[in-house]
Structures are given as structure tokens and as C-alpha cells.
Design a protein around this motif. Structure first.
Motif, PDB file in Angstrom:
ATOM      1  N   VAL A 179       0.847  -1.240  -0.008  1.00  0.00           N
ATOM      2  CA  VAL A 179       0.001   0.037   0.011  1.00  0.00           C
ATOM      3  C   VAL A 179       0.884   1.259  -0.081  1.00  0.00           C
ATOM      4  N   GLU A 180       1.794   1.253   0.849  1.00  0.00           N
ATOM      5  CA  GLU A 180       2.614   2.429   0.983  1.00  0.00           C
ATOM      6  C   GLU A 180       3.641   2.489  -0.223  1.00  0.00           C
ATOM      7  N   ALA A 181       3.986   1.427  -1.172  1.00  0.00           N
ATOM      8  CA  ALA A 181       4.685   1.337  -2.255  1.00  0.00           C
ATOM      9  C   ALA A 181       3.793   1.989  -3.338  1.00  0.00           C
ATOM     10  N   SER A 182       2.468   1.676  -3.554  1.00  0.00           N
ATOM     11  CA  SER A 182       1.498   2.098  -4.424  1.00  0.00           C
ATOM     12  C   SER A 182       1.365   3.717  -4.053  1.00  0.00           C
TER      13      SER A 182
ATOM     14  N   VAL B 106      -1.523 -11.235  -5.050  1.00  0.00           N
ATOM     15  CA  VAL B 106      -1.838  -9.653  -4.558  1.00  0.00           C
ATOM     16  C   VAL B 106      -0.745  -8.968  -5.143  1.00  0.00           C
ATOM     17  N   CYS B 107       0.525  -9.553  -5.034  1.00  0.00           N
ATOM     18  CA  CYS B 107       1.788  -8.442  -5.504  1.00  0.00           C
ATOM     19  C   CYS B 107       1.883  -8.116  -6.920  1.00  0.00           C
ATOM     20  N   LEU B 108       1.528  -9.245  -7.823  1.00  0.00           N
ATOM     21  CA  LEU B 108       1.415  -9.301  -9.347  1.00  0.00           C
ATOM     22  C   LEU B 108       0.258  -8.112  -9.479  1.00  0.00           C
ATOM     23  N   TYR B 109      -0.851  -8.310  -9.074  1.00  0.00           N
ATOM     24  CA  TYR B 109      -2.079  -7.590  -9.373  1.00  0.00           C
ATOM     25  C   TYR B 109      -2.040  -6.171  -8.856  1.00  0.00           C
ATOM     26  N   ALA B 110      -1.457  -6.107  -7.696  1.00  0.00           N
ATOM     27  CA  ALA B 110      -0.942  -4.556  -7.513  1.00  0.00           C
ATOM     28  C   ALA B 110      -0.183  -3.792  -8.244  1.00  0.00           C
ATOM     29  N   SER B 111       0.861  -4.478  -8.952  1.00  0.00           N
ATOM     30  CA  SER B 111       1.634  -3.848  -9.958  1.00  0.00           C
ATOM     31  C   SER B 111       0.709  -3.645 -11.350  1.00  0.00           C
ATOM     32  N   ALA B 112       0.201  -4.599 -11.691  1.00  0.00           N
ATOM     33  CA  ALA B 112      -0.603  -4.696 -12.947  1.00  0.00           C
ATOM     34  C   ALA B 112      -1.543  -3.427 -12.818  1.00  0.00           C
ATOM     35  N   ARG B 113      -2.227  -3.214 -11.770  1.00  0.00           N
ATOM     36  CA  ARG B 113      -3.072  -2.042 -11.612  1.00  0.00           C
ATOM     37  C   ARG B 113      -2.541  -0.799 -11.693  1.00  0.00           C
ATOM     38  N   ASP B 114      -1.436  -0.762 -10.903  1.00  0.00           N
ATOM     39  CA  ASP B 114      -0.787   0.597 -11.052  1.00  0.00           C
ATOM     40  C   ASP B 114      -0.108   0.954 -12.077  1.00  0.00           C
ATOM     41  N   GLN B 115       0.357  -0.192 -13.051  1.00  0.00           N
ATOM     42  CA  GLN B 115       0.939   0.284 -14.087  1.00  0.00           C
ATOM     43  C   GLN B 115      -0.155   0.565 -15.443  1.00  0.00           C
ATOM     44  N   ARG B 116      -1.631   0.292 -15.023  1.00  0.00           N
ATOM     45  CA  ARG B 116      -2.268   0.608 -16.079  1.00  0.00           C
ATOM     46  C   ARG B 116      -3.068   1.710 -15.950  1.00  0.00           C
ATOM     47  N   ASN B 117      -2.873   2.418 -14.587  1.00  0.00           N
ATOM     48  CA  ASN B 117      -3.462   3.728 -14.269  1.00  0.00           C
ATOM     49  C   ASN B 117      -2.877   4.680 -14.857  1.00  0.00           C
TER      50      ASN B 117
END
Length: 232
Positions: free
Chosen positions: A167-170, A221-232
């Protein structure tokens, strides 16, 4: 089996099928015949032996080897890669491969003493994802990490003891960067000397009383967190 027959990175050389499976899957046999694949009928006992499972589906394909050279798997400009280090359980390795595929990852790399991607249980747990995205295999973790960096990827350890969480990294925008997530075994995680070779480490925040997450869940959780932020 459909994924193997549609695989663009290699080909099926022979298909072994039981009489019952042939009756249940006429369209698969038609596809195989159209591709010029040799089809051999086998007994149920032979199918069980070939498939290394108690309840075989009655279809076994002989395919090209799945892994590609590192530079080929990481060609172009990858944005998201999963690296499995020392993952000995084939079910976990196959499930993480499936998760990486679902999250839109560009490649999965097996390194260290990680199970062979051709292991029967690993193949079954991937549910065809081994044929959907590039797979690479190298025992030399240092070589893998260097190749990821050369491809422009930031190496991030998934570590339950990390100081910073997802969460902090995001919030800081760190997950938007091209990332190679490095996952260790479920029993032991990543060794300290491996974590020291990476750019940073992050943990999945636990809000309840559970002590930890299993490997496949944490990877999702980790992969989807990155996938979500990379697509925003």
C-alpha cells in the motif's frame, strides 16, 4: 490440451489418447489431425502412467520444451515479470505461473533450485498458462537478476518481513515502474543473501490474525498490485 495445440512458441509432436477420451474430444483430435500431429491410441493404464496422475483425462501430448533463453523471454520492453527462486513445490510453481498469466505478466523465470517447469504437477497447476507467456529457466540467480536489470526491470522481493508494504509503495508510485517480482519458497521465503541482491523488498499487509499468506496468494496480490498501478 487446447493451449498446447494453439501454442505459438512450439509444437506438439504426438498425441496419446484413450478410446474414451477420443469419444469425448472429437474436436481436439480434428485439430491435431489438421496440424499433421501423430495420434496414438493407448490404454487407460498407459495414459495414467504417462500423465503421472491418479485420474488422467486420457489425453497426453508430447511437445517441444517450454523454456526459452533468458534474453528471448525478456525481449522488448517487459513491464511485469515473475521470478521463482527456490520454489520446490510444483503445485505452487504452476499456480504462480497461472497467476502471472492472469495478471498480464510478460514472462515467468524459474531460477535457483526451483522445480522444473515440465514437472507434471507444475504443468497441470498452470492450467495451460505455460503455453501463454514466455518461460525461462536458469539455475544462476545472479544471471537472472542481471538479465532483468538489463531489460529495465526493478527487482522487488516479496518478503513478509520487509519494512515497507504494498500500500505504501503504491501511494508513492513505486509500483508503476517495470518490475520483476521475486518470490521464494512457501516454507522458507527468500534467503537474506538473495534479498540483498535485489533493489527493494515489500510485504503484503496483513490486517487480520493470519500469520501469513501462502505463496500463490501472496504472488497474486503482488502481481495484481503492480498490474493495476501500471495500467492507471
Amino acid at each position: 490440451m487446447r493451449e498446447a495445440l494453439a501454442w505459438q512458441g512450439g509444437q506438439v509432436h504426438e498425441l496419446f489418447v484413450t478410446a474414451t477420451a477420443a469419444q469425448r474430444n472429437p474436436e481436439l483430435l480434428q485439430t491435431a489431425q489438421a496440424q499433421g500431429i501423430r495420434i496414438s491410441e493407448v490404454t487407460d493404464k498407459a495414459a495414467a502412467s504417462l500423465s503421472e496422475t491418479v485420474t488422467p483425462q486420457g489425453l497426453v501430448a508430447v511437445c517441444d520444451a517450454v523454456p526459452q533463453p533468458l534474453d528471448q523471454a525478456l525481449q522488448g520492453a517487459p513491464r511485469l515479470v515473475a521470478v521463482l527462486y527456490g520454489v520446490s513445490d510444483p503445485g505452487n510453481a504452476g499456480t504462480v505461473t497461472r497467476v502471472a498469466d492472469a495478471a498480464g505478466a510478460d514472462a515467468v523465470i524459474f531460477t535457483g533450485d526451483t522445480v522444473d517447469p515440465h514437472n507434471g504437477k507444475c504443468v497441470r497447476a498452470s492450467t495451460g498458462s505455460l503455453f501463454h507467456l514466455p518461460i525461462a529457466r536458469s539455475r544462476d540467480a545472479a544471471e537472472v537478476f542481471a538479465a532483468c536489470r538489463a531489460a529495465g526491470l526493478r527487482l522487488v522481493a516479496a518478503d513478509g518481513y520487509a519494512k515497507q508494504d504494498l500500500v505504501e509503495a503504491s501511494v508513492q508510485g513505486d509500483l508503476q515502474h517495470p518490475t520483476a517480482w521475486v518470490f521464494g519458497s512457501e516454507a522458507h521465503g527468500l534467503p537474506d543473501d538473495v534479498i540483498a541482491q535485489l533493489d527493494t523488498s515489500l510485504k503484503v499487509p496483513l490486517y487480520g490474525a493470519a500469520e501469513s499468506l501462502n505463496l500463490a496468494t501472496a504472488a497474486a496480490v503482488c502481481l495484481y498490485a503492480s498490474a493495476r498501478d501500471q495500467r492507471n
